[in-house]
Design an enzyme around this catalytic site. Structure first.
Site, PDB file in Angstrom:
ATOM      1  N   HIS A  58      -6.695 -17.523   9.418  1.00 30.49           N
ATOM      2  CA  HIS A  58      -6.519 -18.277   8.177  1.00 30.49           C
ATOM      3  C   HIS A  58      -6.563 -19.764   8.492  1.00 30.49           C
ATOM      4  CE1 HIS A  58      -4.895 -19.761   4.423  1.00 30.49           C
ATOM      5  NE2 HIS A  58      -4.871 -18.529   3.922  1.00 30.49           N
ATOM      6  N   LEU A 104       2.187 -19.756   7.322  1.00 35.26           N
ATOM      7  CA  LEU A 104       1.055 -19.856   6.411  1.00 35.26           C
ATOM      8  C   LEU A 104       1.302 -20.814   5.250  1.00 35.26           C
ATOM      9  CD1 LEU A 104      -1.749 -18.626   5.948  1.00 35.26           C
ATOM     10  CD2 LEU A 104      -0.680 -16.971   4.427  1.00 35.26           C
ATOM     11  N   ARG A 160     -12.905 -17.973   4.470  1.00 34.69           N
ATOM     12  CA  ARG A 160     -11.952 -18.401   5.488  1.00 34.69           C
ATOM     13  C   ARG A 160     -12.569 -18.545   6.873  1.00 34.69           C
ATOM     14  NH1 ARG A 160      -6.798 -14.703   3.475  1.00 34.69           N
ATOM     15  NH2 ARG A 160      -6.243 -16.049   1.724  1.00 34.69           N
ATOM     16  N   HIS A 164      -4.352 -14.048  11.157  1.00 29.11           N
ATOM     17  CA  HIS A 164      -3.829 -13.693   9.844  1.00 29.11           C
ATOM     18  C   HIS A 164      -4.032 -12.236   9.457  1.00 29.11           C
ATOM     19  CE1 HIS A 164      -2.528 -14.365   5.750  1.00 29.11           C
ATOM     20  NE2 HIS A 164      -3.708 -14.034   5.246  1.00 29.11           N
ATOM     21  N   PHE A 221     -10.221 -19.452  -5.743  1.00 31.04           N
ATOM     22  CA  PHE A 221      -9.934 -19.081  -4.356  1.00 31.04           C
ATOM     23  C   PHE A 221     -11.232 -19.079  -3.560  1.00 31.04           C
ATOM     24  CE2 PHE A 221      -5.531 -18.254  -3.948  1.00 31.04           C
ATOM     25  CZ  PHE A 221      -5.298 -17.828  -2.640  1.00 31.04           C
ATOM     26  N   GLU A 253      -3.781  -2.734   5.264  1.00 32.11           N
ATOM     27  CA  GLU A 253      -4.357  -3.408   6.435  1.00 32.11           C
ATOM     28  C   GLU A 253      -4.530  -2.480   7.622  1.00 32.11           C
ATOM     29  OE1 GLU A 253      -3.798  -7.531   9.043  1.00 32.11           O
ATOM     30  OE2 GLU A 253      -2.355  -7.032   7.469  1.00 32.11           O
ATOM     31  N   ARG A 292     -12.566 -11.127   5.358  1.00 31.81           N
ATOM     32  CA  ARG A 292     -11.960 -10.836   4.058  1.00 31.81           C
ATOM     33  C   ARG A 292     -11.863 -12.091   3.212  1.00 31.81           C
ATOM     34  NH1 ARG A 292      -7.119 -11.582   2.020  1.00 31.81           N
ATOM     35  NH2 ARG A 292      -5.973 -11.907   3.965  1.00 31.81           N
ATOM     36  N   GLU A 314      -4.014 -20.448   0.686  1.00 35.17           N
ATOM     37  CA  GLU A 314      -5.284 -20.964   0.182  1.00 35.17           C
ATOM     38  C   GLU A 314      -5.142 -21.460  -1.256  1.00 35.17           C
ATOM     39  OE1 GLU A 314      -9.509 -18.770  -0.298  1.00 35.17           O
ATOM     40  OE2 GLU A 314      -8.548 -18.611   1.662  1.00 35.17           O
ATOM     41  N   ALA A 336       0.832  -1.211   0.000  1.00 36.88           N
ATOM     42  CA  ALA A 336       0.000   0.000   0.000  1.00 36.88           C
ATOM     43  C   ALA A 336       0.861   1.253   0.000  1.00 36.88           C
ATOM     44  CB  ALA A 336      -0.941  -0.002   1.195  1.00 36.88           C
ATOM     45  N   GLY A 337       1.916   1.266   0.837  1.00 37.97           N
ATOM     46  CA  GLY A 337       2.772   2.440   0.937  1.00 37.97           C
ATOM     47  C   GLY A 337       3.505   2.732  -0.354  1.00 37.97           C
ATOM     48  N   GLN A 346      -9.280 -12.076  11.246  1.00 40.09           N
ATOM     49  CA  GLN A 346      -9.373 -13.289  10.440  1.00 40.09           C
ATOM     50  C   GLN A 346      -8.337 -14.322  10.866  1.00 40.09           C
ATOM     51  OE1 GLN A 346      -8.186 -13.715   5.985  1.00 40.09           O
ATOM     52  NE2 GLN A 346     -10.421 -13.597   6.035  1.00 40.09           N
TER      53      GLN A 346
END
Length: 610
Positions: A250, A260, A294, A361, A116, A391, A402, A263, A16-17, A248
């Site tokens: 996961h 992790l 999820r 997650h 997904f 986030e 999500r 998925e 995002a940044g 969430q």
């Protein structure tokens, strides 16, 4: 102390940044401040893909994507934001492709797409191939691609600088502001890890892109650095956090470790099995089975364990079975996650199923924003010059749960929007004078922690926090368990006042910074639990066993959580009629819970079935 002046300052160099930086730096003088070297940011851990209704492999359209996002979020999604994200997803993928991201390809040369969880065709008819991917390293590829383009565009980075305070012209944690009164963000205070020096950054516009707070839990897929810094700083300045009760879990973390497994493994045909070898998701989500959203899969797995159908010597996990897939297919599509199973558990995925169990997650909640990335200081007023994306933010495109692959999409769509909005704002705004004591609070905090005599150890307090959150505020919650978590957190906050650090030095003092991050974690764990106690229903990632049904009559609202002085009034903005009637008193301050309406456009809430 050094001072700097930029039109736009971005805090955080994840997806995002850096997407915001690409948008802003072409227009105005921009700086990116990051506690990590940019390519170590947590976006790199995202594996499975980034979704868009390209229809490269199967019929698809953005309206189906919007519906899936709204339904997946259990109807707490702001539907205007979901529509924007689904529409702009296509351009976001094309932007990344033009920047050089090496997506997997179909035999015809188009961007390949995989299935997904929760992504369907024709409003739930069947799972659809919507996730664009680069093997199981999609986040890593996005991070590298964005960083290379930032370097190409001469974006200025301040690497290994920890932002420890947000400067505003009014501190809403101590001041009562009239509805509509202007509040401006004016700068940030940062600590240079290499030298221990304090830097003050003055800016016309500030974008927070600091990521999540998964380290409030013990079993988590999140990196050690995801300590909720941006969320906590906004909270301490009196701004609300939205929907913090929704976290969430996961489904497929490596059992006992939380590392992790994407998925994508289920998207490529992996099957979840219990100790009887049963494909148990057929009982919980008969239409799309292992590719249900999820929250549903995580609860189903936890329920199998609770009812005695878990695997292993302690019957405390289930199995992810890839053994029916061709080894060549696994190697081509899932190289990283299968290597994780070999490295961390000694499991060979070609021949043996992999032990998995839900892991903390993703935070659906965060700093509230509108669709342009502007931060809200209550249910409707914006903070001038303050933006957030990724986030750390809650534009509420994820609601209470999500969908997989929507996170990488979120950071690109709303990172771009925040960067564009901040640049446009800075072109017409002026610099606000910084107070002479702008850095005093940060300096005093650092000195106090460094000078404190031997006391509590950071690691011990953090471990106790994470253990109570895992035990009492994870997949299943009750009033009793949440009350226990809150009592434990209050005890740990008292102990935190006696935390000391062994390293008293200036340079690369990570001991000191971990102590400060622990303070952020305690603040956010408290907010999360108080909001969870207040929401007496089950929705998405928040499941109350004492209130197992969704309650649209009383809780079709976003939770807005504020921290206020104990002596302040209980009103936090002008929309008193929308408040949840809840104020939690903690002696020297209190937590006030307000609300914000959910934006609905075309999709009426209905029972959530898969």
């Amino acid at each position: 102390m050094q001072t700097h002046q930029y039109d736009v300052v971005i805090v955080g160099a994840g997806g995002a940044g850096m997407r915001a930086a690409l948008e802003a730096s072409g227009e105005v003088r921009t700086a990116v401040i990051t506690k990590l070297y940019p390519t170590r940011s947590h976006t790199g851990a995202a594996q499975g893909g980034m979704c868009a209704a390209l229809a490269n492999v199967e019929e698809d359209n953005w309206e189906w994507h919007t519906f899936d996002t709204v339904k997946g979020g259990d109807y707490l999604v702001d539907q205007d934001a979901a529509e924007i994200m689904a529409k702009e997803a296509i351009d976001a993928i094309i932007d990344l492709e033009h920047m050089g991201l090496p997506f997997n390809r179909t035999p015809e040369g188009r961007i390949d797409q995989r299935r997904f969880g929760g992504h369907t065709r024709n409003h739930g008819e069947a799972a659809v191939r919507r996730s664009c991917y680069a093997a199981d390293r999609t986040g890593h590829m996005i991070l590298q691609t964005l960083y290379q383009n930032c370097v190409k565009q001469d974006v200025e980075f301040f690497n290994e600088f920890y932002v420890l305070d947000l400067i505003t012209d009014h501190d809403l944690s101590t001041e009562d502001m009239a509805d509509g009164a202007e509040v401006n963000a004016t700068g940030v205070v940062a600590y240079d890890l290499a030298t221990g020096e304090i830097h003050v950054f003055q800016a016309k516009a500030i974008i927070f892109a600091t990521g999540g707070a998964g380290k409030i839990f013990k079993t988590t897929s999140n990196a050690h650095t995801l300590t909720g810094d941006g969320m906590a700083l906004a909270l301490r300045r009196g701004f609300p956090l939205e929907d913090m009760e929704f976290f969430q879990f996961h489904p497929t973390g490596l059992a006992g470790l939380g590392i992790l497994l994407s998925e994508a493994a289920r998207g490529e045909g992996g099957i979840l099995r219990n100790s009887d070898g049963e494909r148990f998701m057929e009982r919980y989500a008969p239409t799309i089975k292992d590719l249900a959203p999820r929250d549903i899969v995580a609860r189903s797995m936890a329920n199998e364990v609770r009812e005695g159908r878990g695997c292993g010597p302690n019957k405390d996990y289930v199995l992810l079975d890839l053994t029916h897939l061709e080894p060549s297919h696994i190697d081509a599509k899932l190289p990283d996650i299968t290597e994780f199973a070999r490295t961390y558990l000694g499991i060979e995925p070609y021949t043996d199923p992999i032990p998995v169990y839900p892991t903390a997650h993703y935070a659906m909640g965060g700093i509230p924003t509108n669709v342009e990335g502007e931060v809200l200081r209550d249910s409707h007023n914006v903070v001038k010059g303050l933006f957030a994306a990724g986030e750390v933010a809650c534009v509420s495109v994820h609601g209470s749960n999500r969908l997989g692959t929507n996170s990488l999409l979120d950071i690109n769509v709303f990172g771009k929007r925040a960067g564009r909005s901040a640049a446009a704002y800075s072109k017409t705004a002026s610099f606000h004078d910084l107070p002479a004591d702008a850095a005093d609070r940060t300096i005093a905090q650092l000195d106090e922690m460094r000078d404190r005599p031997e006391g509590e150890r950071v690691a011990e307090v953090r471990k106790a926090l994470q253990e109570t959150m895992d035990a009492n505020a994870q997949v299943f919650r009750t009033k009793e368990s949440l009350d226990q978590a809150l009592a434990d957190i209050r005890e740990l906050q008292a102990r935190y006042k006696n935390v000391s650090v062994q390293d008293k030095g200036q340079m690369f003092n990570t001991d000191l910074l971990e102590a400060l991050e622990l303070g952020f974690l305690l603040d956010l764990a408290e907010i999360t639990v108080v909001a969870a106690i207040n929401r007496k229903e089950s929705r998405g990632g928040h499941y109350r066993e004492d209130f197992p049904d969704r309650d649209d009559t009383n809780y079709m609202l976003h939770t807005m959580t504020y921290r206020r002085p104990a002596t302040a009034g209980d009103t936090v903005d002008g929309t008193v009629e929308n408040y949840f009637d809840h104020v939690e008193e903690f002696g020297d301050y209190k937590i006030v819970l307000g609300s914000k309406s959910v934006t609905q456009t075309r999709y009426e809430p209905m029972e959530r079935k898969y």
